[in-house]
Design a protein around this motif. Structure first.
Motif, mmCIF file in Angstrom:
data_model
loop_
_atom_site.group_PDB
_atom_site.id
_atom_site.type_symbol
_atom_site.label_atom_id
_atom_site.label_comp_id
_atom_site.label_asym_id
_atom_site.label_seq_id
_atom_site.Cartn_x
_atom_site.Cartn_y
_atom_site.Cartn_z
ATOM 1 N N ASP B 8 0.837 -1.211 0.000
ATOM 2 C CA ASP B 8 0.000 0.000 0.000
ATOM 3 C C ASP B 8 0.863 1.248 0.000
ATOM 4 O OD1 ASP B 8 -2.496 -0.992 -0.202
ATOM 5 O OD2 ASP B 8 -2.827 -1.170 1.961
ATOM 6 N N VAL B 11 2.627 1.882 -3.558
ATOM 7 C CA VAL B 11 1.788 2.606 -4.529
ATOM 8 C C VAL B 11 0.526 3.043 -3.796
ATOM 9 C CG1 VAL B 11 0.617 2.539 -6.758
ATOM 10 C CG2 VAL B 11 2.641 1.139 -6.390
ATOM 11 N N PRO B 12 0.539 4.235 -3.179
ATOM 12 C CA PRO B 12 -0.658 4.694 -2.482
ATOM 13 C C PRO B 12 -1.793 4.910 -3.475
ATOM 14 C CG PRO B 12 1.235 6.127 -2.056
ATOM 15 C CD PRO B 12 1.624 5.199 -3.141
ATOM 16 N N GLU B 13 -3.008 4.844 -2.966
ATOM 17 C CA GLU B 13 -4.142 5.063 -3.875
ATOM 18 C C GLU B 13 -4.043 6.468 -4.463
ATOM 19 O OE1 GLU B 13 -8.938 4.657 -4.173
ATOM 20 O OE2 GLU B 13 -7.920 3.942 -2.413
ATOM 21 N N PRO B 14 -4.055 6.595 -5.781
ATOM 22 C CA PRO B 14 -3.888 7.924 -6.376
ATOM 23 C C PRO B 14 -5.106 8.805 -6.106
ATOM 24 C CG PRO B 14 -4.331 6.290 -8.071
ATOM 25 C CD PRO B 14 -4.200 5.546 -6.783
ATOM 26 N N GLU B 15 -4.843 10.101 -6.013
ATOM 27 C CA GLU B 15 -5.964 11.027 -5.806
ATOM 28 C C GLU B 15 -6.375 11.648 -7.128
ATOM 29 O OE1 GLU B 15 -5.346 13.787 -2.672
ATOM 30 O OE2 GLU B 15 -4.623 12.267 -1.301
ATOM 31 N N ALA B 16 -6.052 10.986 -8.197
ATOM 32 C CA ALA B 16 -6.331 11.546 -9.520
ATOM 33 C C ALA B 16 -7.757 11.225 -9.941
ATOM 34 C CB ALA B 16 -5.358 10.971 -10.525
ATOM 35 N N PHE B 17 -8.178 11.891 -10.974
ATOM 36 C CA PHE B 17 -9.487 11.615 -11.558
ATOM 37 C C PHE B 17 -9.298 11.603 -13.067
ATOM 38 C CE2 PHE B 17 -9.103 15.599 -9.244
ATOM 39 C CZ PHE B 17 -8.762 16.449 -10.264
ATOM 40 N N GLY B 18 -10.148 10.878 -13.726
ATOM 41 C CA GLY B 18 -9.950 10.681 -15.164
ATOM 42 C C GLY B 18 -10.458 11.820 -16.019
ATOM 43 N N ASP B 19 -10.146 11.716 -17.290
ATOM 44 C CA ASP B 19 -10.614 12.720 -18.246
ATOM 45 C C ASP B 19 -11.233 11.956 -19.419
ATOM 46 O OD1 ASP B 19 -11.006 14.669 -20.103
ATOM 47 O OD2 ASP B 19 -9.016 15.564 -19.931
ATOM 48 N N ARG B 119 -15.943 16.866 -7.931
ATOM 49 C CA ARG B 119 -16.155 15.443 -7.656
ATOM 50 C C ARG B 119 -17.400 15.201 -6.830
ATOM 51 N NH1 ARG B 119 -10.195 14.498 -5.911
ATOM 52 N NH2 ARG B 119 -11.128 13.388 -4.184
ATOM 53 N N PRO B 331 5.441 12.227 -1.526
ATOM 54 C CA PRO B 331 6.738 12.846 -1.278
ATOM 55 C C PRO B 331 6.843 14.228 -1.909
ATOM 56 C CG PRO B 331 6.925 11.244 -3.046
ATOM 57 C CD PRO B 331 5.516 11.160 -2.526
#
Lengths: 152, 436
Positions: B8, B11-19, B119, B331
Motif C-alpha cells: 500500500d 503505490v498509495p491510492e492515487p488522488e487523480a481523476f480521469g478525463d 467530484r 513525497p
C-alpha cells in the motif's frame, strides 16, 4: 458487445483502480495515466470486436495491462535522463520495491491485480489468460518471496 | 509491517481523476450533441408565441440561453487555477474541481466563461478577467457577487454584478434599481453536470451613483419569483435594540501531528526539515531571523511541471515549528525559507532564498534556475527606475527593434526577456520569478 456508455461507466467508477495498477506496472504516475487513457481509447475503437460472451471489465483490464506493460518497456528502452531522484524513501520500502521488481512478470502482475485492483482469482485468470490455479500459485510464490525479503 | 501494508505504501491510492473527454478524443469519437432545433422550427415557435398570450414568456426565453457542457477545453491556465484551489485549501475543504474537464461554455458580459464539475456534484466557474468561485452545496437558488469601487472621499460605486443561478426553473434574471425600474439580464444555463446558470452585468454609469441596483431576482417561466437577493453596500445598519456582547472565546489551535512516515529529511544554511507523507513539515532552526520567515515546501505535479506547487506559511500562521502543507501529501521535492530576496542572505546577490533544501535532483535544478530567473527579473525591475542599474551577469543584445536581455543558469537553462518599444513581448522568467 461493449458500448460506449458501458465503457464510460467502467472508466468513471474504477478509474483510480486502473490508474493504481498502471502506476505499479509503469512506475511513473504520468506515464501510467497516459497508458490508462490510451487503453480506454483502444477499448472504444475496438469495442465491436468484443464477443457477447466476454466480460467487459476483464477485456478492458487486459487492455490496460498491455498498455501499461508497453509503456514500461518503452521507458526501459529510453536512455535514463534527469528523472527526479527520491532520496527519502525508508530502507525497507526501497528493498520491497527492488524485490517486487525482481519477481517474474506473471507473479508481479498477478500481485498488482490482486492487491491494487482487488480482482478475484477468476477475474485475474481471465485478464492474464491463465488458469485459476496458476493465479493462486503465482500469488503464493510472490507473497513468499516478499515475506522472505521483508524478514531478511 | 506486513507485505500488504508495505505494498500500500509502495503505490498509495492515487488522488487523480480521469478525463473521459480525452479518451473520446484519442479514440476519434465525437461527443453526441443535443438535437438542435432548426431555424424553421424556432421561427414557428416564435410566431406562435407572438400570436398568443404566451408572449410574456418570450422575454424569459430570450433571457436564458441553454448551452451544453461540451465546449472547447479551457486553457491550461484556467485548469490550473481550478486544480490549485483544491490543493491549497485546508484539508477537507477543497472544492475538488475536475480540472481536466474545464470547458469554455460561452461568454457572459463579453467575457469567456469557464466551468468545471467537482467530484462532489458541484462546480467551479471563472469569467475571464473577472470573478469566479465554486459551489459545493446547492442550498440556495441564487448567489450574487458585486464588484465595488470607491474613489477617495466619494461614494461607494457598484461597478459589476455577477452570480450563479441554481434553480433549474429559472427563466429570467433581473436587476432592481432603487427608483423602482428593473433591467432584464441575459444568462447562460449550462447543462449537466453543471446544471446552473451564470450572469454578469456591468452597471451603467448612470446607475452607479443614482438609482443604484438594490437587488437581483430570478423568476420562472410564469413570472413567479423564485429568489431575490438584495445587494447590500454602504455602512451596515446596526440593530437599534441592545444585543448583549458575548466575551470572545479564547481560540487555541490544535497542535499539528508529527510528520508521518515515510519521512524526508534535509538541511541547508542552519535549517533542517523533516517532511512527512501526511503533509506536515517540521522545521528546525535556531536563527531568529529565519524563525520569523515564511516556510514552505513544494512538489512537481500536474500543471506544475515547470514551476512546482509550493505551499507554506508566514511565522504568525504557524503552529510552532510545524506547518500543514494544505492538501499536499508527500513525497515532496523540496522546501525553502523565504524572506523576500535582497541583500541579507548568505548569497551575495540575494537571488537564492534564505534556505533552499532539495530532496530531489529536480529541485536542485529548480533552485539554480530560479536564482538565474530572479537575477534577470530583478535587473529588469530595477532598470525601470534606475537607468544605470548594474548589468553584471546580464547579456543584452539588440536585434532590430528588439532588445533581448538574457542570463544563463548554472544548469545551462537560458532565461530571456525580449522588449520592443519598451514593452515586453516575450519572456520565460515569470514561472520562476513572478510578474515583471
Amino acid at each position: 458487445m461493449g458500448d460506449v456508455a458501458a465503457i464510460e461507466d467502467l472508466y468513471r467508477r474504477q478509474y483510480r483502480r486502473f490508474l493504481r495498477v498502471a502506476i505499479a506496472v509503469v512506475g511513473s504516475p504520468d506515464a501510467a495515466a497516459d497508458a490508462v487513457q490510451e487503453a480506454f481509447a483502444r477499448a472504444l475503437r475496438e469495442r465491436h470486436s468484443l464477443r457477447s460472451g466476454d466480460a467487459l471489465p476483464a477485456w478492458v483490464w487486459r487492455m490496460v495491462m498491455n498498455a501499461a506493460i508497453d509503456q514500461q518497456r518503452r521507458a526501459a528502452r529510453e536512455v535514463p535522463g534527469d528523472a527526479p531522484e527520491t532520496v527519502a524513501e525508508p530502507v525497507e520500502l526501497d528493498e520491497l520495491r527492488r524485490a517486487v521488481a525482481a519477481l517474474p512478470d506473471r507473479q508481479r502482475h498477478t500481485l498488482f491485480l490482486r492487491h491494487y485492483a482487488d480482482l478475484s482469482y477468476d477475474e485475474i485468470a481471465e485478464v492474464l489468460g491463465v488458469a485459476r490455479g496458476t493465479v493462486a500459485a503465482a500469488l503464493h510464490a510472490a507473497h513468499e518471496t516478499l515475506r522472505a525479503e521483508a524478514v531478511a | 509491517m506486513s507485505v500488504e501494508a508495505m505494498l500500500d505504501r509502495l503505490v498509495p491510492e492515487p488522488e487523480a481523476f480521469g478525463d473521459w473527454d480525452d479518451v473520446l478524443q484519442r479514440a476519434g469519437i465525437k461527443r453526441r450533441r443535443k438535437v438542435v432545433v432548426s431555424a424553421a422550427v424556432a421561427a414557428v415557435i416564435l410566431a406562435i408565441l407572438f400570436a398568443t398570450p404566451a408572449f410574456g414568456v418570450l422575454v424569459d426565453l430570450i433571457g436564458r440561453t441553454t448551452v451544453p457542457f461540451t465546449g472547447k477545453a479551457a486553457p491550461t491556465r484556467v485548469q490550473r487555477n481550478f486544480f490549485d484551489m483544491s490543493i491549497s485549501a485546508p484539508r477537507g475543504m477543497g472544492p475538488h474541481a475536475i480540472a481536466s474537464q474545464t470547458r469554455r461554455v460561452g461568454t457572459v458580459a463579453g467575457r469567456a466563461l469557464y466551468v468545471a464539475p467537482t467530484r462532489e456534484g458541484g462546480f467551479c466557474w471563472e469569467a475571464e478577467r473577472s470573478g469566479g468561485g465554486c459551489i459545493t452545496k446547492r442550498e440556495q437558488r441564487l448567489l450574487v457577487g458585486a464588484s465595488l469601487m470607491q474613489r477617495r472621499g466619494g461614494p461607494l460605486l457598484l461597478r459589476e454584478v455577477s452570480g450563479e443561478v441554481l434553480a433549474p426553473a429559472a427563466r429570467s434574471v433581473a436587476i432592481e434599481y432603487a427608483d423602482g425600474t428593473t433591467k432584464q439580464l441575459s444568462f447562460l444555463w449550462v447543462t449537466k453536470p453543471i446544471d446552473a446558470g451564470f450572469f454578469a452585468f456591468m452597471v451603467p454609469a448612470a446607475h452607479q451613483t443614482k438609482a443604484q441596483p438594490r437587488a437581483v431576482t430570478i423568476r420562472d417561466a410564469h413570472g413567479k419569483l423564485l429568489a431575490r437577493e438584495p445587494l447590500l453596500y454602504g455602512r451596515p445598519r446596526i440593530p437599534p435594540h441592545h444585543v448583549p456582547v458575548k466575551p470572545p472565546r479564547s481560540y487555541r489551535p490544535r497542535p499539528l501531528p508529527a510528520p508521518s512516515a515515510p519521512l524526508q529529511h534535509g538541511s541547508a544554511n542552519g535549517v533542517s526539515v523533516v517532511v512527512g507523507a501526511n503533509g506536515i513539515a517540521e522545521f528546525d532552526t535556531s536563527d531568529p531571523l529565519l524563525q520569523k520567515a515564511s516556510w514552505a515546501c513544494f512538489k512537481f505535479m500536474r500543471y506544475h511541471q515547470v514551476d512546482p506547487f509550493g505551499i507554506g506559511f508566514e511565522a504568525q500562521a504557524r503552529h510552532g515549528n510545524r506547518v500543514r502543507l494544505g492538501s499536499l501529501r508527500g513525497p515532496f521535492d523540496g522546501c525553502d525559507i523565504q524572506r523576500g530576496y535582497g541583500h541579507t542572505w548568505p548569497d551575495p546577490h540575494g537571488y537564492h532564498s534564505a534556505a533552499e533544501i532539495a530532496f530531489t535532483a529536480r529541485a536542485r535544478r529548480f533552485f539554480a534556475d530560479r536564482a538565474a530567473a530572479r537575477e534577470l527579473a530583478l535587473y529588469l525591475r530595477w532598470s525601470k527606475h534606475h537607468p544605470n542599474a548594474p548589468t553584471a551577469g546580464i547579456a543584452i543584445a539588440h536585434n532590430g527593434a528588439d532588445t533581448v536581455y538574457s542570463v544563463r543558469s548554472t544548469t545551462g537553462k537560458r532565461f530571456s526577456v525580449t522588449k520592443r518599444g519598451g514593452r515586453i513581448v516575450r519572456e520565460n522568467v515569470r514561472p520562476y520569478a513572478g510578474p515583471l
